[in-house]
Design a protein around this motif. Structure first.
Motif, PDB file in Angstrom:
ATOM      1  N   PHE A   1       0.841  -1.193   0.000  1.00  0.00           N
ATOM      2  CA  PHE A   1       0.000   0.000   0.000  1.00  0.00           C
ATOM      3  C   PHE A   1       0.876   1.242   0.000  1.00  0.00           C
ATOM      4  O   PHE A   1       2.086   1.158   0.204  1.00  0.00           O
ATOM      5  N   GLU A   2       0.241   2.404  -0.213  1.00  0.00           N
ATOM      6  CA  GLU A   2       0.937   3.673  -0.097  1.00  0.00           C
ATOM      7  C   GLU A   2       1.422   3.801   1.339  1.00  0.00           C
ATOM      8  O   GLU A   2       0.691   3.479   2.276  1.00  0.00           O
ATOM      9  N   GLY A   3       2.629   4.267   1.528  1.00  0.00           N
ATOM     10  CA  GLY A   3       3.245   4.253   2.850  1.00  0.00           C
ATOM     11  C   GLY A   3       2.624   5.181   3.871  1.00  0.00           C
ATOM     12  O   GLY A   3       2.000   6.182   3.542  1.00  0.00           O
ATOM     13  N   PHE A   4       2.788   4.800   5.126  1.00  0.00           N
ATOM     14  CA  PHE A   4       2.446   5.663   6.253  1.00  0.00           C
ATOM     15  C   PHE A   4       3.624   5.638   7.218  1.00  0.00           C
ATOM     16  O   PHE A   4       4.367   4.665   7.270  1.00  0.00           O
ATOM     17  N   THR A   5       3.786   6.711   7.957  1.00  0.00           N
ATOM     18  CA  THR A   5       4.894   6.797   8.912  1.00  0.00           C
ATOM     19  C   THR A   5       4.400   6.414  10.294  1.00  0.00           C
ATOM     20  O   THR A   5       3.407   6.955  10.785  1.00  0.00           O
ATOM     21  N   ARG A   6       5.099   5.462  10.902  1.00  0.00           N
ATOM     22  CA  ARG A   6       4.746   5.010  12.250  1.00  0.00           C
ATOM     23  C   ARG A   6       5.035   6.118  13.247  1.00  0.00           C
ATOM     24  O   ARG A   6       6.106   6.713  13.253  1.00  0.00           O
ATOM     25  N   SER A   7       4.083   6.375  14.096  1.00  0.00           N
ATOM     26  CA  SER A   7       4.222   7.394  15.120  1.00  0.00           C
ATOM     27  C   SER A   7       4.327   6.736  16.487  1.00  0.00           C
ATOM     28  O   SER A   7       3.587   5.791  16.789  1.00  0.00           O
ATOM     29  N   ALA A   8       5.217   7.253  17.309  1.00  0.00           N
ATOM     30  CA  ALA A   8       5.355   6.747  18.679  1.00  0.00           C
ATOM     31  C   ALA A   8       4.169   7.157  19.540  1.00  0.00           C
ATOM     32  O   ALA A   8       4.045   6.724  20.685  1.00  0.00           O
TER      33      ALA A   8
END
Length: 161
Positions: free
Chosen positions: A142-149
């Motif tokens: 899929f189109e990327g997402f950035t993991r958030s803490a």
């Protein structure tokens, strides 16, 4: 022609549900953000694994029009006390798991082996800690997402057999 029977599918689901199941996420390729390629049916690994988490919860489910478990395609399932040919698997990642990483692929792995000497009870493993990836059951790109803490990521799949 031979036809796989429901009891055989239930036996397969039971065998898989008893195995360690991991959800791995990977970086994939940056060009996937513009156009995501189709998932192959012959893959044995993710393109660029970041890490993986051991399953948090597993249960049998059955299709149900008003079920509490809904999939992206709109199909719904409800929990079943009896083994069925559908396994609902859930992974709850910790806040820090892969924080700051761009995720473009997911894969459900059956079995596998982690490096020796890791802390007892460890449930998240970096790619470097994976000795044997196990068998790739399903994958998604899929189109990327950035993991958030700041986000506790939960992933769920209904695995059909």
């Amino acid at each position: 022609m031979a036809v796989l029977q429901d009891r055989g599918r239930i036996a397969l689901a039971s065998a898989i549900a008893a195995q360690p199941l991991y959800l791995a996420w990977g970086r994939g390729l940056p060009e996937w953000d513009a156009e995501t390629p189709p998932e192959p049916s012959t893959a044995t690994a993710l393109v660029d694994e970041i890490g993986r988490r051991l399953i948090t919860a597993v249960q049998y489910v059955v299709p149900h029009a008003e079920g509490e478990i809904e999939l992206p395609d709109g199909s719904r399932y409800t929990a079943s006390a009896q083994p069925s040919k559908w396994v609902h698997a859930r992974w709850t990642f910790d806040y820090a798991d892969a924080a700051g990483e761009t995720v473009r692929e997911l894969g459900v792995f059956i079995g596998g082996e982690m490096a020796e000497g890791l802390p007892p009870g460890q449930r998240y493993f970096t790619a470097a800690q994976v000795v044997d990836a196990g068998e790739l059951y399903t994958m998604e790109r899929f189109e990327g997402f950035t993991r958030s803490a700041n986000t506790r990521q939960v992933q769920e799949f209904v695995l059909p057999f």
